[in-house]
Design a protein around this motif. Structure first.
Motif, short mmCIF file in Angstrom:
data_model
loop_
_atom_site.label_atom_id
_atom_site.label_comp_id
_atom_site.label_asym_id
_atom_site.label_seq_id
_atom_site.Cartn_x
_atom_site.Cartn_y
_atom_site.Cartn_z
N LEU A 67 6.53 -0.70 -8.28
CA LEU A 67 5.40 -1.17 -7.51
C LEU A 67 4.97 0.30 -6.92
N THR B 274 1.33 2.08 -4.61
CA THR B 274 -0.16 2.31 -4.22
C THR B 274 -0.74 3.73 -4.29
N GLU C 50 5.70 1.53 1.14
CA GLU C 50 5.40 2.39 -0.08
C GLU C 50 6.83 3.77 -0.39
N ARG D 29 -0.36 -7.37 8.07
CA ARG D 29 0.35 -5.93 7.85
C ARG D 29 -0.11 -5.00 8.97
N SER E 110 -0.70 -10.11 1.93
CA SER E 110 0.64 -10.01 1.69
C SER E 110 0.78 -9.83 -0.11
N GLY E 111 2.04 -9.14 -0.20
CA GLY E 111 2.23 -8.96 -1.55
C GLY E 111 2.65 -9.95 -2.27
N GLN F 199 0.41 -12.69 -3.83
CA GLN F 199 -0.53 -12.17 -4.99
C GLN F 199 0.02 -12.61 -6.49
N THR G 48 -3.99 -2.28 -3.65
CA THR G 48 -2.95 -3.19 -3.94
C THR G 48 -1.97 -2.56 -4.71
N GLU G 49 -0.57 -2.96 -4.70
CA GLU G 49 0.30 -2.30 -5.54
C GLU G 49 0.55 -3.22 -6.69
N ARG G 50 -0.38 -4.19 -6.67
CA ARG G 50 0.07 -5.30 -7.98
C ARG G 50 -1.38 -5.32 -8.66
#
Length: 368
Positions: A120, A122, A132, A209, A285-286, A289, A306-308
């Motif tokens: 994952l 960003t 990250e 966050r 929240s991650g 998602q 988002t990292e998703r």
């Protein structure tokens, strides 16, 4: 084969608990569980729910602990455990400070590392912070990369990870979700007991966050306030994070509002069932998602990135940013446009089918 699993926070515990259970029941694997207790109380709730007893508990949590203190305490605490147990592989999860420190401690003992939820990104080292860089550094240490999706795999390949060491498994959070959601679920929380989930449209909110503290959070809560004032059939439930700065902002903007319920954090099982009964979710929240789409719930992500991205591309998630008007407008669209709502609610979850743990264990058996 001896497999040691290390985690320290509630999100890690949720996603690793079904994997530990799978390891425990698999013939030919000696499973060892070590927790750091980076988050003490919330971690213990998950251990109790999944009926897991750690073999080692470093119990590092202290009030107002810094990231540096967490890192050094995990490094020092794990050293003796690793020397004693000598596992064939150490499994870590995701992007917490426990994750990075446990991977580094294992490397110092020349023990292989398996990274669950690998890849994952960003590509902004300060957002999310410190997650990250935790996951990037863990990725450079890991020997096995268990990636939820193809996009995660591509991220790792761009960083020079050997393709043969990357395995697309789906996300273990879906495995956990399917174990705890019950349609006839009864809440213990008195506020939730009084909500009419059948005739009201409930929006569940989570916001905590670091990068959202301050002005961003005021914008987010301002949008939620506008929604509550405009839509009489909407109830908003916000299980507030324990961070005093979060609570101060939430109380300043949302306290004493009709149909806005500021409640204490929920344990994992009631929270998942709250999501299951909700109309849609607003979150930074991650994990949510990944989870909410499996329940058919649209998600508005109140972050700048988002990292998703798979969820955004699949249509289960929309990136709402942190500006009040954008969040309000996207929320209003879901409340007034059934076609837009259905498009998100019926999209296919890209994060898996609930069999990720099984795949990870099978890979370890073949490779070790």
């Amino acid at each position: 084969m001896k497999v040691m699993t290390v985690f320290g926070t509630r999100p890690e515990a949720i996603k690793m608990a079904p994997l530990v259970k799978k390891l425990n029941e698999t013939e030919g694997i000696e499973s060892v569980l070590c927790v750091t207790a980076q988050h003490r109380e919330m971690l213990d709730q998950v251990l109790e729910l999944f009926q897991l007893t750690p073999d080692y508990d470093l119990n590092i949590m202290k009030q107002n602990q810094t990231i540096s203190q967490i890192t050094s305490n995990v490094l020092v605490g794990l050293e003796e455990v690793l020397k004693k147990e000598k596992p064939d592989v150490v499994l870590v999860h995701g992007d917490t400070t426990t994750t990075f420190a446990a991977a580094l401690a294992s490397f110092y003992q020349q023990i292989k590392v398996g990274h669950v939820e690998a890849g994952l990104r960003t590509y902004d080292k300060y957002s999310p912070y410190p997650e990250e860089m935790n996951r990037v550094l863990t990725g450079h240490i890991a020997d096995f990369h268990f990636s939820p999706t193809e996009k995660n795999r591509m991220n790792l390949l761009k960083e020079g990870v050997i393709d043969d060491n990357i395995y697309i498994t789906g996300n273990t959070v879906i495995d956990a979700l399917f174990q705890v959601v019950d349609k006839p679920y009864e809440f213990e929380d008195e506020t939730l007991k009084k909500i009419d989930f059948e005739s009201k449209r409930v929006i569940t909110v989570t916001c905590h966050r670091r990068e959202n503290l301050g002005e961003n959070m005021e914008h987010i809560f301002g949008a939620i306030r506008k929604i509550a004032e405009e839509f009489q059939d909407v109830e908003i439930v916000y299980p507030m994070h324990m961070n005093p700065k979060v609570r101060e902002t939430a109380n300043k903007i949302l306290n004493n509002m009709e149909r806005v319920h500021l409640i204490d954090p929920l344990q994992y099982q009631p929270f998942e069932n709250l999501m299951a009964k909700s109309y849609f979710i607003i979150t930074d929240s991650g994990g949510i998602q990944e989870e909410a789409p499996s329940l058919g719930k649209p998600v508005l992500v109140v972050r700048k990135e988002t990292e998703r991205p798979e969820a955004v591309e699949a249509g289960t998630v929309k990136l709402a940013g942190v500006e009040m008007e954008t969040i309000y407008n996207l929320s209003k669209e879901l409340l007034t446009n059934q076609e837009a709502y259905n498009a998100m609610a019926h999209a296919v979850n890209p994060y898996g089918d609930g069999h990720a743990c099984e795949r990870i264990v099978d890979i370890l058996k073949k490779k070790l």
